[in-house]
Design a protein around this motif. Structure first.
Motif, PDB file in Angstrom:
ATOM      1  N   GLY A 216      32.209  36.853  32.706  1.00 38.49           N
ATOM      2  CA  GLY A 216      32.380  35.433  32.438  1.00 38.49           C
ATOM      3  C   GLY A 216      33.172  34.685  33.489  1.00 38.49           C
ATOM      4  O   GLY A 216      33.232  33.457  33.462  1.00 38.49           O
ATOM      5  N   ASN A 217      33.807  35.410  34.424  1.00 37.42           N
ATOM      6  CA  ASN A 217      34.533  34.754  35.508  1.00 37.42           C
ATOM      7  C   ASN A 217      33.682  34.850  36.773  1.00 37.42           C
ATOM      8  O   ASN A 217      33.547  35.921  37.355  1.00 37.42           O
ATOM      9  N   PRO A 218      33.077  33.745  37.224  1.00 37.48           N
ATOM     10  CA  PRO A 218      32.175  33.792  38.373  1.00 37.48           C
ATOM     11  C   PRO A 218      32.859  34.147  39.686  1.00 37.48           C
ATOM     12  O   PRO A 218      32.184  34.513  40.652  1.00 37.48           O
ATOM     13  N   SER A 219      34.188  34.074  39.716  1.00 37.61           N
ATOM     14  CA  SER A 219      34.926  34.405  40.939  1.00 37.61           C
ATOM     15  C   SER A 219      35.304  35.879  41.005  1.00 37.61           C
ATOM     16  O   SER A 219      35.782  36.351  42.041  1.00 37.61           O
ATOM     17  N   PHE A 220      35.113  36.591  39.899  1.00 34.17           N
ATOM     18  CA  PHE A 220      35.436  38.013  39.848  1.00 34.17           C
ATOM     19  C   PHE A 220      34.158  38.837  39.878  1.00 34.17           C
ATOM     20  O   PHE A 220      33.179  38.498  39.204  1.00 34.17           O
ATOM     21  N   SER A 221      34.173  39.933  40.645  1.00 30.68           N
ATOM     22  CA  SER A 221      33.028  40.832  40.661  1.00 30.68           C
ATOM     23  C   SER A 221      33.511  42.273  40.736  1.00 30.68           C
ATOM     24  O   SER A 221      34.707  42.544  40.926  1.00 30.68           O
ATOM     25  N   PHE A 222      32.573  43.194  40.604  1.00 32.89           N
ATOM     26  CA  PHE A 222      32.874  44.620  40.496  1.00 32.89           C
ATOM     27  C   PHE A 222      32.137  45.391  41.580  1.00 32.89           C
ATOM     28  O   PHE A 222      31.008  45.030  41.939  1.00 32.89           O
ATOM     29  N   SER A 223      32.755  46.430  42.095  1.00 32.40           N
ATOM     30  CA  SER A 223      32.080  47.309  43.048  1.00 32.40           C
ATOM     31  C   SER A 223      32.386  48.765  42.713  1.00 32.40           C
ATOM     32  O   SER A 223      33.536  49.125  42.439  1.00 32.40           O
ATOM     33  N   ASP A 224      31.343  49.590  42.754  1.00 35.85           N
ATOM     34  CA  ASP A 224      31.511  51.023  42.534  1.00 35.85           C
ATOM     35  C   ASP A 224      31.437  51.788  43.849  1.00 35.85           C
ATOM     36  O   ASP A 224      31.110  52.972  43.878  1.00 35.85           O
ATOM     37  N   VAL A 225      31.761  51.117  44.952  1.00 34.98           N
ATOM     38  CA  VAL A 225      31.625  51.717  46.273  1.00 34.98           C
ATOM     39  C   VAL A 225      32.399  53.031  46.399  1.00 34.98           C
ATOM     40  O   VAL A 225      31.942  53.963  47.071  1.00 34.98           O
ATOM     41  N   GLU A 226      33.545  53.130  45.749  1.00 33.69           N
ATOM     42  CA  GLU A 226      34.340  54.340  45.908  1.00 33.69           C
ATOM     43  C   GLU A 226      33.771  55.507  45.108  1.00 33.69           C
ATOM     44  O   GLU A 226      34.079  56.660  45.398  1.00 33.69           O
TER      45      GLU A 226
ATOM     46  N   GLU B 130      43.857  36.266  39.669  1.00 35.80           N
ATOM     47  CA  GLU B 130      43.574  34.840  39.566  1.00 35.80           C
ATOM     48  C   GLU B 130      44.547  34.024  40.426  1.00 35.80           C
ATOM     49  O   GLU B 130      44.143  33.061  41.107  1.00 35.80           O
ATOM     50  N   GLU B 131      45.812  34.405  40.428  1.00 33.91           N
ATOM     51  CA  GLU B 131      46.788  33.655  41.210  1.00 33.91           C
ATOM     52  C   GLU B 131      46.570  33.842  42.706  1.00 33.91           C
ATOM     53  O   GLU B 131      46.676  32.885  43.484  1.00 33.91           O
ATOM     54  N   ILE B 132      46.242  35.052  43.134  1.00 34.20           N
ATOM     55  CA  ILE B 132      45.980  35.293  44.551  1.00 34.20           C
ATOM     56  C   ILE B 132      44.714  34.559  44.989  1.00 34.20           C
ATOM     57  O   ILE B 132      44.640  34.009  46.095  1.00 34.20           O
ATOM     58  N   ARG B 133      43.720  34.521  44.114  1.00 27.91           N
ATOM     59  CA  ARG B 133      42.504  33.770  44.436  1.00 27.91           C
ATOM     60  C   ARG B 133      42.837  32.307  44.702  1.00 27.91           C
ATOM     61  O   ARG B 133      42.334  31.701  45.660  1.00 27.91           O
ATOM     62  N   GLU B 134      43.707  31.775  43.871  1.00 30.80           N
ATOM     63  CA  GLU B 134      44.083  30.368  43.997  1.00 30.80           C
ATOM     64  C   GLU B 134      44.975  30.128  45.218  1.00 30.80           C
ATOM     65  O   GLU B 134      44.790  29.145  45.952  1.00 30.80           O
TER      66      GLU B 134
END
Length: 216
Positions: free
Chosen positions: A65-75, A22-26
């Motif tokens: 619930g956080n629209p700025s966070f998402s998930f990836s299973d690419v690895e 969250e802090e890095i996003r900001e």
């Protein structure tokens, strides 16, 4: 579009991960932070890591619930070990460089960057956001990179980062240090101790429901 990529084993994901993200996003005004669990970490034995399925489910619950966070299973979609350079290249190829990537990692991981696959190339592919914390000496580039590699980067006061020959930067930014570790959470869970307020409630319930980290 500016995206942050935050990888790790997330075994389990905890409040420290979320607060740093969250802090890095900001700080960098990022549009999105993508949490990317490692499927088969090159630095850890597979036997030491909880299954990808459980770790992925906990990440999904933690960021819900956080629209700025998402998930990836690419690895998990790739065979073999999970290498960061392949993950970064995947996003660049998929989005045809229409995104600006900030690769997020802790200072201890950055100090070990020379052990990573094709680390010289990786440093030139995207921006690096290195998380520092109070009382942890910021050694800059000279403490992590060989002299000839560090010499490729010049400090740019305008942005507060080291600019490389491809225009990408290495940034060092101090974030709030929450003294929480996944290994401590696992050990507490093994002993049947409380992990309240260390991990999100949904993650705590998932650990209990699935009897994770307990010795049978």
């Amino acid at each position: 579009m500016k995206w942050g990529l935050l990888g790790g084993t997330f075994d389990p994901i905890h409040m420290g991960h979320l607060r740093c993200a969250e802090e890095i996003r900001e700080i960098f005004d990022l549009n999105r932070i993508i949490f990317i669990p490692a499927s088969r970490s090159p630095h850890k034995l597979d036997a030491e890591i909880t299954s990808f399925y459980h770790r992925a489910q906990m990440v999904r619950l933690a960021i819900e619930g956080n629209p700025s966070f998402s998930f990836s299973d690419v690895e998990d979609q790739r065979a073999g070990k999970s290498y960061s350079i392949e993950t970064v290249q995947y996003f660049l190829d998929k989005y045809l460089k229409s995104i600006e990537i900030y690769f997020i990692l802790g200072q201890d991981a950055f100090q070990a960057i020379q052990t990573w696959k094709e680390w010289q190339k990786l440093l030139l592919l995207c921006n690096f956001a290195v998380l520092t914390r109070p009382g942890y000496e910021n050694m800059g580039l000279s403490g992590a990179l060989p002299e000839e590699s560090a010499a490729q980067f010049v400090y740019d006061e305008a942005v507060g980062g080291y600019r490389g020959p491809t225009g990408q930067h290495i940034f060092f930014r101090q974030v709030t240090f929450l003294d929480i570790s996944s290994s401590d959470i696992r050990e507490r869970a093994r002993q049947g101790k409380s992990i309240n307020y260390l991990a999100p409630e949904a993650v705590r319930h998932y650990i209990q429901k699935n009897n994770l980290y307990r010795i049978e």
